[in-house]
Design a protein around this motif. Structure first.
Motif, PDB file in Angstrom:
ATOM      1  N   SER A  26      42.043  72.232  21.069  1.00  0.00           N
ATOM      2  CA  SER A  26      42.991  71.222  21.532  1.00  0.00           C
ATOM      3  C   SER A  26      44.345  71.882  21.740  1.00  0.00           C
ATOM      4  O   SER A  26      44.764  72.719  20.932  1.00  0.00           O
ATOM      5  CB  SER A  26      43.119  70.093  20.508  1.00  0.00           C
ATOM      6  OG  SER A  26      41.891  69.405  20.399  1.00  0.00           O
ATOM      7  N   CYS A  27      45.031  71.477  22.819  1.00  0.00           N
ATOM      8  CA  CYS A  27      46.288  72.107  23.198  1.00  0.00           C
ATOM      9  C   CYS A  27      47.330  71.062  23.593  1.00  0.00           C
ATOM     10  O   CYS A  27      47.001  69.913  23.876  1.00  0.00           O
ATOM     11  CB  CYS A  27      46.077  73.030  24.394  1.00  0.00           C
ATOM     12  SG  CYS A  27      44.822  74.293  24.165  1.00  0.00           S
ATOM     13  N   VAL A  28      48.578  71.523  23.671  1.00  0.00           N
ATOM     14  CA  VAL A  28      49.687  70.742  24.207  1.00  0.00           C
ATOM     15  C   VAL A  28      50.478  71.686  25.097  1.00  0.00           C
ATOM     16  O   VAL A  28      50.785  72.816  24.691  1.00  0.00           O
ATOM     17  CB  VAL A  28      50.587  70.191  23.078  1.00  0.00           C
ATOM     18  CG1 VAL A  28      51.758  69.418  23.645  1.00  0.00           C
ATOM     19  CG2 VAL A  28      49.776  69.323  22.122  1.00  0.00           C
ATOM     20  N   ASP A  29      50.801  71.245  26.331  1.00  0.00           N
ATOM     21  CA  ASP A  29      51.556  72.126  27.219  1.00  0.00           C
ATOM     22  C   ASP A  29      53.033  72.160  26.826  1.00  0.00           C
ATOM     23  O   ASP A  29      53.439  71.531  25.841  1.00  0.00           O
ATOM     24  CB  ASP A  29      51.348  71.753  28.695  1.00  0.00           C
ATOM     25  CG  ASP A  29      52.060  70.489  29.143  1.00  0.00           C
ATOM     26  OD1 ASP A  29      52.896  69.930  28.397  1.00  0.00           O
ATOM     27  OD2 ASP A  29      51.778  70.046  30.266  1.00  0.00           O
ATOM     28  N   ASP A  30      53.851  72.881  27.586  1.00  0.00           N
ATOM     29  CA  ASP A  30      55.260  73.047  27.238  1.00  0.00           C
ATOM     30  C   ASP A  30      56.101  71.795  27.463  1.00  0.00           C
ATOM     31  O   ASP A  30      57.300  71.790  27.198  1.00  0.00           O
ATOM     32  CB  ASP A  30      55.858  74.236  27.991  1.00  0.00           C
ATOM     33  CG  ASP A  30      55.867  74.058  29.491  1.00  0.00           C
ATOM     34  OD1 ASP A  30      55.157  73.172  30.016  1.00  0.00           O
ATOM     35  OD2 ASP A  30      56.598  74.815  30.153  1.00  0.00           O
ATOM     36  N   GLN A  31      55.470  70.703  27.949  1.00  0.00           N
ATOM     37  CA  GLN A  31      56.179  69.431  28.105  1.00  0.00           C
ATOM     38  C   GLN A  31      55.598  68.337  27.211  1.00  0.00           C
ATOM     39  O   GLN A  31      55.984  67.181  27.315  1.00  0.00           O
ATOM     40  CB  GLN A  31      56.116  68.966  29.559  1.00  0.00           C
ATOM     41  CG  GLN A  31      56.817  69.907  30.513  1.00  0.00           C
ATOM     42  CD  GLN A  31      56.829  69.343  31.910  1.00  0.00           C
ATOM     43  OE1 GLN A  31      57.554  68.393  32.190  1.00  0.00           O
ATOM     44  NE2 GLN A  31      56.005  69.910  32.767  1.00  0.00           N
ATOM     45  N   GLY A  32      54.638  68.674  26.373  1.00  0.00           N
ATOM     46  CA  GLY A  32      54.077  67.711  25.442  1.00  0.00           C
ATOM     47  C   GLY A  32      52.811  67.016  25.895  1.00  0.00           C
ATOM     48  O   GLY A  32      52.344  66.089  25.245  1.00  0.00           O
ATOM     49  N   VAL A  33      52.219  67.446  27.017  1.00  0.00           N
ATOM     50  CA  VAL A  33      50.991  66.834  27.515  1.00  0.00           C
ATOM     51  C   VAL A  33      49.789  67.442  26.794  1.00  0.00           C
ATOM     52  O   VAL A  33      49.627  68.661  26.747  1.00  0.00           O
ATOM     53  CB  VAL A  33      50.847  67.031  29.046  1.00  0.00           C
ATOM     54  CG1 VAL A  33      49.528  66.458  29.545  1.00  0.00           C
ATOM     55  CG2 VAL A  33      52.024  66.407  29.769  1.00  0.00           C
ATOM     56  N   ARG A  34      48.935  66.585  26.256  1.00  0.00           N
ATOM     57  CA  ARG A  34      47.752  67.035  25.518  1.00  0.00           C
ATOM     58  C   ARG A  34      46.595  67.299  26.484  1.00  0.00           C
ATOM     59  O   ARG A  34      46.388  66.550  27.435  1.00  0.00           O
ATOM     60  CB  ARG A  34      47.335  65.987  24.492  1.00  0.00           C
ATOM     61  CG  ARG A  34      48.372  65.763  23.434  1.00  0.00           C
ATOM     62  CD  ARG A  34      47.896  64.755  22.387  1.00  0.00           C
ATOM     63  NE  ARG A  34      48.892  64.591  21.367  1.00  0.00           N
ATOM     64  CZ  ARG A  34      49.110  65.438  20.365  1.00  0.00           C
ATOM     65  NH1 ARG A  34      48.363  66.518  20.239  1.00  0.00           N
ATOM     66  NH2 ARG A  34      50.058  65.208  19.476  1.00  0.00           N
ATOM     67  N   PHE A  35      45.839  68.352  26.199  1.00  0.00           N
ATOM     68  CA  PHE A  35      44.645  68.708  26.953  1.00  0.00           C
ATOM     69  C   PHE A  35      43.792  69.603  26.079  1.00  0.00           C
ATOM     70  O   PHE A  35      44.193  69.970  24.977  1.00  0.00           O
ATOM     71  CB  PHE A  35      44.991  69.400  28.282  1.00  0.00           C
ATOM     72  CG  PHE A  35      45.619  70.761  28.116  1.00  0.00           C
ATOM     73  CD1 PHE A  35      44.840  71.911  28.240  1.00  0.00           C
ATOM     74  CD2 PHE A  35      46.960  70.894  27.828  1.00  0.00           C
ATOM     75  CE1 PHE A  35      45.416  73.163  28.078  1.00  0.00           C
ATOM     76  CE2 PHE A  35      47.546  72.142  27.667  1.00  0.00           C
ATOM     77  CZ  PHE A  35      46.778  73.282  27.795  1.00  0.00           C
ATOM     78  N   GLY A  36      42.615  69.941  26.530  1.00  0.00           N
ATOM     79  CA  GLY A  36      41.746  70.821  25.765  1.00  0.00           C
ATOM     80  C   GLY A  36      41.203  71.949  26.614  1.00  0.00           C
ATOM     81  O   GLY A  36      41.166  71.865  27.845  1.00  0.00           O
TER      82      GLY A  36
END
Length: 113
Positions: free
Chosen positions: A97-107
């Motif tokens: 699980s990840c979060v980009d540099d703007q706070g958007v969650r993705f995997g």
């Protein structure tokens, strides 16, 4: 293909209600995973999972990468955050699980070799 959506997971407060809702809406079936209330979702085109007791009530999208460890390091180097990759999920591969540099969650998802 690198970057294609390969998996999604729906987190809900009550998985029984979600199975009824999505089953009636899309005709999906929900075989058990053997891990508590978590179930797989049989869709026509993509693998998916459903779990309950998720206060965030969200749909998480996972994208294909060839090397999960390297992709996690890249996310972190670019200012995002990423969990350490989990163990292999039988029949699926590994996930993070990840979060980009703007706070958007993705995997991220590395398929089985």
């Amino acid at each position: 293909m690198h970057g294609e959506m390969t998996f999604f997971e729906i987190g809900v407060p009550d998985s029984t209600r979600a199975q009824e809702f999505y089953g009636r809406l899309f005709g999906w079936e929900f075989p058990p995973t053997g891990e508590g209330s978590q179930v797989w979702i049989n869709t026509p085109t993509i693998k998916a999972g459903l779990h309950d007791q998720d206060a965030a009530a969200r749909i998480a999208v996972f994208f294909s990468v060839e090397d999960l460890d390297t992709a996690v390091q890249t996310v972190r180097a670019m200012g995002g955050s990423a969990d350490d990759p989990g163990p292999d999920e039988p029949g699926f591969g590994k996930f993070a699980s990840c979060v980009d540099d703007q706070g958007v969650r993705f995997g991220l998802h590395q398929r089985l070799s």
